[in-house]
Design a protein around this motif. Sequence first.
Motif, PDB file in Angstrom:
ATOM      1  N   GLU A  94     -13.881 -66.663  29.845  1.00 54.35           N
ATOM      2  CA  GLU A  94     -14.866 -67.546  30.808  1.00 54.35           C
ATOM      3  C   GLU A  94     -15.868 -68.078  30.807  1.00 54.35           C
ATOM      4  N   SER A  95     -16.848 -69.016  31.046  1.00 58.70           N
ATOM      5  CA  SER A  95     -17.623 -69.641  30.910  1.00 58.70           C
ATOM      6  C   SER A  95     -18.883 -69.071  30.093  1.00 58.70           C
ATOM      7  N   VAL A  96     -19.080 -68.176  30.105  1.00 58.95           N
ATOM      8  CA  VAL A  96     -20.709 -67.041  29.500  1.00 58.95           C
ATOM      9  C   VAL A  96     -20.203 -66.433  28.883  1.00 58.95           C
ATOM     10  N   VAL A  97     -21.037 -65.850  27.738  1.00 58.51           N
ATOM     11  CA  VAL A  97     -20.471 -65.308  27.161  1.00 58.51           C
ATOM     12  C   VAL A  97     -21.877 -63.728  27.258  1.00 58.51           C
TER      13      VAL A  97
ATOM     14  N   PHE B 183     -19.456 -74.334  27.202  1.00 54.81           N
ATOM     15  CA  PHE B 183     -19.153 -75.467  27.860  1.00 54.81           C
ATOM     16  C   PHE B 183     -18.102 -76.085  27.929  1.00 54.81           C
ATOM     17  N   GLY B 184     -17.526 -76.056  26.911  1.00 56.18           N
ATOM     18  CA  GLY B 184     -15.504 -76.406  26.531  1.00 56.18           C
ATOM     19  C   GLY B 184     -14.732 -75.196  27.881  1.00 56.18           C
ATOM     20  N   PHE B 185     -15.373 -73.813  28.629  1.00 63.97           N
ATOM     21  CA  PHE B 185     -14.436 -73.393  29.855  1.00 63.97           C
ATOM     22  C   PHE B 185     -14.749 -74.458  30.819  1.00 63.97           C
ATOM     23  N   LEU B 186     -14.117 -76.121  31.162  1.00 68.60           N
ATOM     24  CA  LEU B 186     -14.001 -75.838  32.891  1.00 68.60           C
ATOM     25  C   LEU B 186     -15.683 -76.867  33.041  1.00 68.60           C
ATOM     26  N   GLY B 187     -16.315 -77.138  31.142  1.00 71.44           N
ATOM     27  CA  GLY B 187     -16.976 -77.477  31.940  1.00 71.44           C
ATOM     28  C   GLY B 187     -18.656 -77.009  31.868  1.00 71.44           C
ATOM     29  N   GLY B 188     -18.667 -75.392  31.159  1.00 65.65           N
ATOM     30  CA  GLY B 188     -19.553 -74.194  31.200  1.00 65.65           C
ATOM     31  C   GLY B 188     -19.605 -73.858  33.131  1.00 65.65           C
TER      32      GLY B 188
ATOM     33  N   LEU C 157     -28.635 -69.612  27.020  1.00 68.10           N
ATOM     34  CA  LEU C 157     -28.681 -70.107  25.691  1.00 68.10           C
ATOM     35  C   LEU C 157     -27.735 -71.521  26.671  1.00 68.10           C
ATOM     36  N   ILE C 158     -28.004 -71.974  27.348  1.00 66.27           N
ATOM     37  CA  ILE C 158     -27.281 -72.975  28.915  1.00 66.27           C
ATOM     38  C   ILE C 158     -26.483 -74.131  28.066  1.00 66.27           C
ATOM     39  N   ALA C 159     -25.633 -74.381  28.238  1.00 63.92           N
ATOM     40  CA  ALA C 159     -25.145 -75.284  28.664  1.00 63.92           C
ATOM     41  C   ALA C 159     -23.237 -75.527  30.226  1.00 63.92           C
ATOM     42  N   THR C 160     -23.918 -76.169  30.707  1.00 59.27           N
ATOM     43  CA  THR C 160     -23.579 -75.871  31.978  1.00 59.27           C
ATOM     44  C   THR C 160     -23.205 -77.458  32.863  1.00 59.27           C
ATOM     45  N   GLY C 161     -22.667 -77.717  33.778  1.00 54.94           N
ATOM     46  CA  GLY C 161     -22.151 -79.099  34.016  1.00 54.94           C
ATOM     47  C   GLY C 161     -22.187 -78.466  35.869  1.00 54.94           C
TER      48      GLY C 161
ATOM     49  N   PRO D 163     -24.866 -80.136  28.513  1.00 46.78           N
ATOM     50  CA  PRO D 163     -26.176 -80.702  29.104  1.00 46.78           C
ATOM     51  C   PRO D 163     -26.428 -79.432  29.471  1.00 46.78           C
ATOM     52  N   THR D 164     -27.331 -79.274  30.543  1.00 49.71           N
ATOM     53  CA  THR D 164     -28.050 -78.498  30.991  1.00 49.71           C
ATOM     54  C   THR D 164     -27.870 -78.841  32.299  1.00 49.71           C
ATOM     55  N   THR D 165     -27.379 -79.240  33.992  1.00 53.12           N
ATOM     56  CA  THR D 165     -27.358 -79.880  35.061  1.00 53.12           C
ATOM     57  C   THR D 165     -27.071 -78.902  36.293  1.00 53.12           C
ATOM     58  N   GLY D 166     -27.102 -79.271  37.140  1.00 55.82           N
ATOM     59  CA  GLY D 166     -26.847 -78.720  38.504  1.00 55.82           C
ATOM     60  C   GLY D 166     -27.870 -77.346  38.685  1.00 55.82           C
ATOM     61  N   GLY D 167     -26.935 -76.559  38.815  1.00 56.10           N
ATOM     62  CA  GLY D 167     -27.605 -74.671  39.211  1.00 56.10           C
ATOM     63  C   GLY D 167     -27.272 -74.507  37.932  1.00 56.10           C
ATOM     64  N   GLY D 168     -26.686 -74.464  37.272  1.00 53.56           N
ATOM     65  CA  GLY D 168     -27.204 -73.591  35.841  1.00 53.56           C
ATOM     66  C   GLY D 168     -28.913 -74.092  35.142  1.00 53.56           C
TER      67      GLY D 168
END
Length: 439
Positions: free
Chosen positions: A54-57, A75-80, A107-111, A149-154
């Motif tokens: 999944e996109s978060v640990v 982020f490598g999992f479907l753009g975080g 520690l955020i990295a998400t699209g 990146p840290t964007t959108g709803g994250g």
Amino acid sequence: MPERPSARAAIALVTDDFTELSSPARQSTPNGPLAWDGYDALRAGAADRTGEDESVVCGTARIEGTAAVLIAFEFGFLGGSLGERTGDRLEAAHTHARDHRLPVVALIATGGSRMQEGMVALSQLQRVARQSALTREAGLPQLAVLRDPTTGGGWATLGAGADVILALPGAQVGFAGSRVRPADADPAAYTAEAQVAAGAADAVVGPEELRPTLGQWLRLLTAPSTEPAPPPHPLGATDLPASGWAAVQRARSPQRPRAQSYLDAYFGHRVAISGDRCGGTDDGMLCGFGEHEGRTVAYAAQTGTATRPAGYRTAARLIRLADRLGIPVLTLVDTPGAANDAEAERQGVGAAIADLFGAVASARTPITTLVIGEGGSGGALALAVPGNTWATPDSYFSVIAPELAAAILKRPPEDVESTADQLRIRPQDLTELGIAGPF
């Protein structure tokens, strides 16, 4: 473009140890809640590439010796991206934090939200916001590190909603991701540095400084105290001024000690928050947390300039955070008054002062105030607490500056000095009037 560090690499960068939390079980449906053709294959491919499912640990960790719940995006999992199972894990992480009275570090990295889950994915933002609110109500601090990146709803939930927001240099940060913002948008506006300049984040921290910086923040924010902060000792004049005008001259002297000197003398070490979270900063208001004689004390200190609306809002943010965490507050009053230019009015200076008055009045944690220089009208009083205010010998506190008081009373300029005496603005006058305590 260089490869972005993985979630596990980010965890290793900041932690002494890490124990992953078990993931909540969820009944799997083919191709997810929307039955999106090929979605299962996309998830399987992402798992093969990253080693994550999944996109978060999420897990527990020690950062410079302080225990915390740690959330790290892959982020490598479907753009975080955030999906339904991401929401499950984030909810479980916050629940664990509340059950075990631990701070939360993200520690955020998400699209942003996951397209293949549509509105189900978007609704996870409400879920995350609810969990963050419950953790906030429990009196537990939340820290965010904005990776690239840290964007959108994250960004609009875990990131911007944190109590303390740190960012890695050059990270892309913004609500609009690179593929959805206007074609002519200035890319410099969507950076960590721009968010700090706009008051939306507290500091840019290099990777090599991230672990000690987080460790310092966690130590300070997890040390509540019920004892008021003692007022700092005066650093300037020791004799009292003979007249009101003499008090004004002393307070306006360039040689008088300012807030920076008081903070340096009072705290063994300290860290700063910056910005009002609504687009502004004010270098004339220093806010943060520090260690004084083994205890954490929050501070909000004016530096002798006219305080801007962003300064009042930042101080109110500081006081409310300290109040929620049970940390005593020290305020240092030193301003000729609130900024009164047209831009200050457009930025809501009156509402900002009212908000600070309200934060001080409603605080349950003890607040101590020391007037170290000019105490100009309501712009200074908003930072002062009734019943525990002190004044140094080179300070004054007045309903308004003597020059302006004379003008309001239609007195000639030569009457300014006598007006200062009539206003009874000296430190000893403030003591006699019951406004400030004696040193």
